[in-house]
Enzyme design. Structure first.
Site, mmCIF file in Angstrom:
data_model
loop_
_atom_site.group_PDB
_atom_site.id
_atom_site.type_symbol
_atom_site.label_atom_id
_atom_site.label_comp_id
_atom_site.label_asym_id
_atom_site.label_seq_id
_atom_site.Cartn_x
_atom_site.Cartn_y
_atom_site.Cartn_z
ATOM 1 N N LYS A 13 -12.858 -10.564 -77.078
ATOM 2 C CA LYS A 13 -11.504 -10.263 -77.591
ATOM 3 C C LYS A 13 -11.618 -9.834 -79.060
ATOM 4 C CE LYS A 13 -9.905 -13.902 -74.551
ATOM 5 N NZ LYS A 13 -8.717 -14.320 -73.826
ATOM 6 N N HIS A 95 -6.789 -5.610 -69.065
ATOM 7 C CA HIS A 95 -6.759 -7.040 -69.417
ATOM 8 C C HIS A 95 -5.307 -7.459 -69.635
ATOM 9 C CE1 HIS A 95 -7.340 -10.808 -71.523
ATOM 10 N NE2 HIS A 95 -8.559 -10.825 -71.020
ATOM 11 N N GLU A 165 -7.778 -12.475 -62.872
ATOM 12 C CA GLU A 165 -7.526 -13.351 -64.013
ATOM 13 C C GLU A 165 -6.063 -13.769 -64.040
ATOM 14 O OE1 GLU A 165 -10.599 -12.741 -67.273
ATOM 15 O OE2 GLU A 165 -9.114 -11.189 -67.599
ATOM 16 N N GLY A 171 -7.233 -18.517 -71.582
ATOM 17 C CA GLY A 171 -7.172 -19.119 -72.912
ATOM 18 C C GLY A 171 -6.345 -20.392 -72.974
ATOM 19 N N SER A 211 -10.265 -19.488 -68.364
ATOM 20 C CA SER A 211 -10.754 -20.815 -68.768
ATOM 21 C C SER A 211 -12.015 -21.259 -68.023
ATOM 22 C CB SER A 211 -9.629 -21.855 -68.641
ATOM 23 O OG SER A 211 -8.567 -21.548 -69.526
#
Ligand code: PEP
Length: 248
Positions: A13, A95, A165, A171, A211
């Site tokens: 990121k 993303h 995702e 996160g 995660s």
């Protein structure tokens, strides 16, 4: 069924400095991992060349995004040809941080996917539902719509890795359970079979992101349709190597 090579990506990121990225790279260069696992790291654009220069052969570098036009008056953007020119062989696309914060549409992500593939750059295509969408039982619909936009434009999926995702897992420390992830991965494979081809369904790597840590990766890696991981936070830490080796 064809065996699918395990694939682990690290998404840095908007993190890192010249020094910290060099230090992650030297740790990866020294690490032992399964030669049968494909490893790709995605540093911020400014550090792509630095990463390529310092990483050993066998570890690939991905951009976090790319534009769909070949060149010209597109201030702030980077082209597929520029990635190729710099030996950057992959790009992330779609993303959730770009879909949500920068409002990228399914169509735009699909156009960029097509441009990357046409230019010879592989695509780690991210998809996934928000918490609201999951709670409204819309998970499969949302993921299918994101992938359909690409399937409408691209028939050769051999250079696409699909990253499932769930947005609520990115996160947050809230990892999807193995059952939750496996269910969506199996649905994605089914979708690929009907919308693309049987071959695409069997061969496309579908990796999980959200995660993932050195603690939960082994359990997730046991699921039949989980072919690897896309790792955010933990890819910046030494434990990333344990995630790369989740299958061992
Ligand atoms: C990601 O950025 O793709 C991601 C999965 O992040 P994290 O591992 O930090 O949840």
């Amino acid at each position: 069924a064809p065996s699918r090579q395990f694939f682990v990506g690290g998404n840095f990121k908007m993190n890192g400095t010249i020094d910290s990225i060099k230090s992650i790279i030297s740790h990866l260069n020294d690490a032992k991992f399964d030669s049968n696992t494909e490893v790709v790291i995605a540093p911020p654009a400014l550090y792509l060349l630095l990463a390529r220069e310092h990483l050993r052969q066998g570890i690939e570098v991905a951009a976090q995004n790319v534009f769909d036009k070949p060149n010209g008056a597109f201030t702030g953007e980077i082209s597929v040809a520029q990635l190729k020119d710099s030996n950057i062989t992959w790009t992330l696309l779609g993303h959730s941080e770009r879909r949500v914060i920068l409002q990228e549409s399914d169509q735009f992500v699909a156009d960029k996917t097509k441009a990357a593939l046409d230019g010879g750059v592989g695509v780690i295509l991210c998809c996934g539902e928000t918490l609201d969408q999951r709670e409204a039982n819309k998970t499969i619909d949302v993921v299918q719509a994101q992938l359909k936009a690409v399937a409408d434009k691209v028939t050769d999926w051999s250079k696409i890795v699909v990253a499932y995702e769930p947005v609520w897992a990115i996160g947050t420390g809230k990892v999807a359970s193995t059952e939750q992830a496996q269910e969506v991965h199996a649905a994605i494979r089914k979708f690929l079979k009907s919308a693309v081809s049987e071959e695409a369904a069997e061969r496309t790597r579908i990796i999980y992101g959200g995660s993932v840590s050195e603690k939960n990766c082994r359990e997730l890696a046991k699921a039949g349709d989980i072919d690897g991981f896309l790792v955010g936070g933990a890819s910046l830490k030494p434990a990333f190597v344990e995630i790369i080796n989740a299958k061992q």
